[in-house]
Design a protein around this motif. Structure first.
Motif, PDB file in Angstrom:
ATOM      1  N   GLY A  15     141.125  12.127  69.696  1.00 40.55           N
ATOM      2  CA  GLY A  15     140.745  11.948  68.305  1.00 40.55           C
ATOM      3  C   GLY A  15     141.868  12.270  67.335  1.00 40.55           C
ATOM      4  O   GLY A  15     141.969  11.670  66.258  1.00 40.55           O
ATOM      5  N   GLU A  16     142.708  13.203  67.740  1.00 39.38           N
ATOM      6  CA  GLU A  16     143.841  13.582  66.891  1.00 39.38           C
ATOM      7  C   GLU A  16     144.975  12.571  66.948  1.00 39.38           C
ATOM      8  O   GLU A  16     145.675  12.343  65.952  1.00 39.38           O
ATOM      9  CB  GLU A  16     144.361  14.958  67.311  1.00 39.38           C
ATOM     10  N   LEU A  17     145.156  11.933  68.107  1.00 37.84           N
ATOM     11  CA  LEU A  17     146.338  11.091  68.318  1.00 37.84           C
ATOM     12  C   LEU A  17     146.087   9.588  68.244  1.00 37.84           C
ATOM     13  O   LEU A  17     147.026   8.810  68.112  1.00 37.84           O
ATOM     14  CB  LEU A  17     146.961  11.428  69.675  1.00 37.84           C
ATOM     15  N   ILE A  18     144.840   9.163  68.366  1.00 37.31           N
ATOM     16  CA  ILE A  18     144.515   7.732  68.347  1.00 37.31           C
ATOM     17  C   ILE A  18     143.827   7.397  67.024  1.00 37.31           C
ATOM     18  O   ILE A  18     142.868   8.057  66.638  1.00 37.31           O
ATOM     19  CB  ILE A  18     143.595   7.351  69.525  1.00 37.31           C
ATOM     20  N   ASP A  19     144.326   6.376  66.355  1.00 36.66           N
ATOM     21  CA  ASP A  19     143.740   5.941  65.082  1.00 36.66           C
ATOM     22  C   ASP A  19     143.053   4.600  65.294  1.00 36.66           C
ATOM     23  O   ASP A  19     143.704   3.565  65.443  1.00 36.66           O
ATOM     24  CB  ASP A  19     144.828   5.815  64.013  1.00 36.66           C
ATOM     25  N   MET A  20     141.736   4.623  65.312  1.00 37.94           N
ATOM     26  CA  MET A  20     140.977   3.409  65.583  1.00 37.94           C
ATOM     27  C   MET A  20     141.083   2.373  64.461  1.00 37.94           C
ATOM     28  O   MET A  20     140.738   1.209  64.648  1.00 37.94           O
ATOM     29  CB  MET A  20     139.509   3.749  65.835  1.00 37.94           C
ATOM     30  N   ARG A  21     141.581   2.773  63.315  1.00 40.30           N
ATOM     31  CA  ARG A  21     141.737   1.831  62.207  1.00 40.30           C
ATOM     32  C   ARG A  21     142.825   0.801  62.485  1.00 40.30           C
ATOM     33  O   ARG A  21     142.860  -0.258  61.860  1.00 40.30           O
ATOM     34  CB  ARG A  21     142.044   2.596  60.911  1.00 40.30           C
ATOM     35  N   VAL A  22     143.710   1.113  63.437  1.00 39.21           N
ATOM     36  CA  VAL A  22     144.793   0.177  63.767  1.00 39.21           C
ATOM     37  C   VAL A  22     144.783  -0.224  65.237  1.00 39.21           C
ATOM     38  O   VAL A  22     145.552  -1.096  65.647  1.00 39.21           O
ATOM     39  CB  VAL A  22     146.166   0.786  63.407  1.00 39.21           C
ATOM     40  N   GLN A  23     143.916   0.389  66.055  1.00 35.07           N
ATOM     41  CA  GLN A  23     143.904   0.113  67.489  1.00 35.07           C
ATOM     42  C   GLN A  23     143.313  -1.257  67.781  1.00 35.07           C
ATOM     43  O   GLN A  23     142.280  -1.650  67.241  1.00 35.07           O
ATOM     44  CB  GLN A  23     143.087   1.196  68.212  1.00 35.07           C
ATOM     45  N   MET A  65     134.636   1.297  71.056  1.00 36.19           N
ATOM     46  CA  MET A  65     133.991   1.757  69.835  1.00 36.19           C
ATOM     47  C   MET A  65     134.571   3.063  69.326  1.00 36.19           C
ATOM     48  O   MET A  65     134.224   3.522  68.246  1.00 36.19           O
ATOM     49  CB  MET A  65     132.483   1.915  70.037  1.00 36.19           C
ATOM     50  N   GLY A  66     135.471   3.670  70.105  1.00 35.47           N
ATOM     51  CA  GLY A  66     136.053   4.921  69.652  1.00 35.47           C
ATOM     52  C   GLY A  66     137.306   5.293  70.414  1.00 35.47           C
ATOM     53  O   GLY A  66     137.653   4.671  71.419  1.00 35.47           O
ATOM     54  N   LYS A 123     138.538   7.264  61.718  1.00 42.34           N
ATOM     55  CA  LYS A 123     139.722   7.443  62.558  1.00 42.34           C
ATOM     56  C   LYS A 123     139.374   7.487  64.042  1.00 42.34           C
ATOM     57  O   LYS A 123     140.009   6.829  64.860  1.00 42.34           O
ATOM     58  CB  LYS A 123     140.469   8.715  62.176  1.00 42.34           C
ATOM     59  N   CYS A 124     138.344   8.252  64.390  1.00 44.93           N
ATOM     60  CA  CYS A 124     138.004   8.462  65.806  1.00 44.93           C
ATOM     61  C   CYS A 124     136.978   7.474  66.335  1.00 44.93           C
ATOM     62  O   CYS A 124     136.837   7.315  67.546  1.00 44.93           O
ATOM     63  CB  CYS A 124     137.457   9.868  66.018  1.00 44.93           C
ATOM     64  N   GLY A 125     136.231   6.824  65.433  1.00 50.31           N
ATOM     65  CA  GLY A 125     135.143   5.964  65.865  1.00 50.31           C
ATOM     66  C   GLY A 125     133.970   6.775  66.368  1.00 50.31           C
ATOM     67  O   GLY A 125     133.731   7.903  65.927  1.00 50.31           O
ATOM     68  N   ALA A 126     133.224   6.237  67.294  1.00 50.31           N
ATOM     69  CA  ALA A 126     132.098   6.919  67.932  1.00 50.31           C
ATOM     70  C   ALA A 126     132.349   6.937  69.434  1.00 50.31           C
ATOM     71  O   ALA A 126     133.220   6.211  69.932  1.00 50.31           O
ATOM     72  CB  ALA A 126     130.790   6.201  67.616  1.00 50.31           C
ATOM     73  N   THR A 127     131.599   7.751  70.150  1.00 51.82           N
ATOM     74  CA  THR A 127     131.799   7.807  71.597  1.00 51.82           C
ATOM     75  C   THR A 127     130.461   7.852  72.325  1.00 51.82           C
ATOM     76  O   THR A 127     129.422   8.135  71.736  1.00 51.82           O
ATOM     77  CB  THR A 127     132.662   9.024  71.988  1.00 51.82           C
ATOM     78  N   VAL A 128     130.511   7.554  73.614  1.00 45.87           N
ATOM     79  CA  VAL A 128     129.329   7.538  74.467  1.00 45.87           C
ATOM     80  C   VAL A 128     129.536   8.546  75.595  1.00 45.87           C
ATOM     81  O   VAL A 128     130.581   8.538  76.251  1.00 45.87           O
ATOM     82  CB  VAL A 128     129.092   6.131  75.057  1.00 45.87           C
ATOM     83  N   ILE A 129     128.559   9.417  75.803  1.00 49.35           N
ATOM     84  CA  ILE A 129     128.656  10.453  76.833  1.00 49.35           C
ATOM     85  C   ILE A 129     127.368  10.453  77.643  1.00 49.35           C
ATOM     86  O   ILE A 129     126.280  10.285  77.092  1.00 49.35           O
ATOM     87  CB  ILE A 129     128.870  11.841  76.190  1.00 49.35           C
TER      88      ILE A 129
END
Length: 328
Positions: free
Chosen positions: A70-78, A85-86, A170-176
């Motif tokens: 979450g700190e290193l990946i920016d979903m706004r540009v990925q 989704m995250g 930035k991080c999006g959402a995640t599935v666990i």
């Protein structure tokens, strides 16, 4: 008996090796956890990491990995070929030894709550962790992907199980969630036509297309083009290899490829595979020549690698890709 669970998080980064290394380091730094495999994919822009160990240690390592991602990946540009989704797209926990599925559900819930509360990332539960079976399937949850979730998350039926009821830009959402073993398996075709790969994917996957079921149960599939290989692939998740083994999937995709006038040039695993899947494929391969009676485990594994063309994209090292070997 030593209690072991496996964790196989998928991160939306497969290009920046420094980011992938930082995520892996956050995992291996936790005592009681063994990092088993890191498998980045450039065109998919996705990395699958596999680690295992004591349940509490695995939960801690998974949390730190999700935090680092979450700190290193920016979903706004990925961007990438693989649906996502995250930053941490999905994080499954799998019971391996001395732990029940019910207990694994508990550990997944503990992780999901912490991610939602402390990292403020919307979290959706899936598979055995999700009591609402209308939203327990990963593909259904992820539909719309990152871009569509800004609206989807506001819908009454899509309130997250944990975390804020708004998208984390930035991080999006995640599935666990807790699930059984899954084999991520791609078959490469000797064509660049994605349309053929997609038609084969629709034909084999359980949910088929437009309400018409596909040929194989417990198979999820999409077709895409891999620039790295200059070829189209049928990319699949096999969710129950006892009911639908890897070699059955290979046979079906090969037969359909022939109908479209192409052939299978190879296949690849993303992450790890249980030993039984290779032994089954090796046995199937050798039965064609009547050679299974005295075949050793190594011979069956070698036969599977040859039959499935697992070394077509590079040398396949079973000692580095089979779960049981890595846990020895």
């Amino acid at each position: 008996m030593k209690r072991i669970i496996e964790c196989v998080p998928n991160f939306s980064e497969g290009v920046n090796s420094n980011v992938v290394a930082a995520i892996a380091t956050s995992i291996s730094a936790v005592a009681g956890v063994k990092l088993l495999n890191v498998d980045p994919g450039r065109d998919a822009n996705r990395t699958v990491v596999t680690f295992a160990g004591d349940p509490d240690a695995v939960v801690e390592a998974a949390f730190l990995a999700i935090k680092t991602a979450g700190e290193l990946i920016d979903m706004r540009v990925q961007k990438g070929e693989h649906p996502r989704m995250g930053a941490t797209d999905v994080c499954p926990l799998v019971p391996v030894r001395g732990v029940t599925m019910s207990e694994t559900v508990g550990y997944a819930g503990k992780l999901a709550k912490r991610v939602g509360d402390e990292l403020e990332i919307p979290v959706y539960l899936y598979e055995y962790s999700q009591p609402n079976k209308q939203r327990s399937d990963l593909a259904i949850i992820r539909a719309g992907e990152y871009e569509g979730f800004f609206d989807k998350i506001k819908l009454p039926g899509w309130i997250p199980d944990y975390g804020p009821n708004k998208m984390n830009a930035k991080c999006g959402a995640t599935v666990i969630g807790a699930r059984n073993y899954l084999v991520a398996y791609n078959i490469t075709l000797n064509t660049k036509l994605v349309s053929i790969a997609r038609q084969i994917a629709y034909a084999v996957r359980e949910r088929g297309l437009h309400g018409v079921p596909g040929k194989l149960k417990y198979v999820k599939a999409i077709g895409w083009y891999m620039q790295e290989y200059s070829a189209a692939q049928v990319s699949m998740n096999l969710t129950n290899i006892e009911e639908t083994p890897v070699h059955v999937v290979f046979e079906e995709v090969s037969a359909l490829a022939t109908q479209f006038g192409v052939t299978v040039s190879g296949s690849e695993l993303i992450g790890l595979i249980p030993l039984i899947a290779l032994l089954q494929a090796g046995k199937f391969h050798y039965e064609k020549f009547g050679l299974t009676a005295d075949a050793t485990e190594q011979q069956l594994v070698d036969g599977a690698v040859e039959y499935l063309k697992l070394d077509s994209l590079g040398k396949f090292e079973a000692r580095e890709r089979v779960i049981e070997y890595l846990l020895q």
